[in-house]
Design a protein around this motif. Structure first.
Motif: not given
Length: 156
Positions: A91, A94, A112
């Motif tokens: 990822f 966030i 994410f």
């Protein structure tokens, strides 16, 4: 540091269980009729209740165990049946996404983002839940080392 977001054992989970039991009790007359219609609707009613009970009995939980993000499906919230793990390197950031609703309160999603998306949790977008979601996003950002995109920041 462990961070867990689970649905099981919250008040709404228990309310759903009570509603399933009440729906089962309410449908009893469908089983006592001798006509084909009673049998058909009784079978349909209890098949739908069985499906809803399976969905209720296997809630998912998302978490961070210090090494990876995970999503677990647990029987009655206790026994792990299936688990998917994701390294934080999959990822890039966030984010908190707000979803507008026309007839009810908006929702906020903690996500994410990267090559794929991983939804960590969602809540109704009330002031307390927004503060809770933002605090959880900051805590996950500190734990995973991923940047937290402030609400309202441009997508990139």
């Amino acid at each position: 540091m462990r961070i867990v977001h689970r649905i099981a054992f919250r008040p709404n989970w228990w309310i759903a269980a009570a509603l399933l039991v009440a729906a089962g009790w309410w449908g009893r007359p469908l089983l006592s009729g001798a006509s084909f219609e009673h049998g058909f609707f009784g079978l349909f009613w209890y098949t739908m209740l069985a499906l809803a009970t399976v969905i209720w009995a296997v809630p998912a939980e998302q978490g961070w165990d210090g090494e990876a993000l995970y999503r677990r499906w647990r029987l009655l919230g206790l026994l792990t049946l299936l688990e998917h793990r994701h390294a934080p390197g999959e990822f890039s950031r966030i984010v908190l996404e707000r979803e507008a609703h026309a007839f009810r309160r908006d929702s906020v999603w903690l996500v994410f983002e990267g090559g794929q998306r991983f939804v960590f949790g969602h809540w109704r977008a009330g002031a307390a839940n927004l503060a809770w979601a933002e605090a959880l996003a900051r805590q996950l950002s500190a734990a995973t080392g991923l940047p937290f995109a402030e609400p309202g920041a441009e997508a990139g």
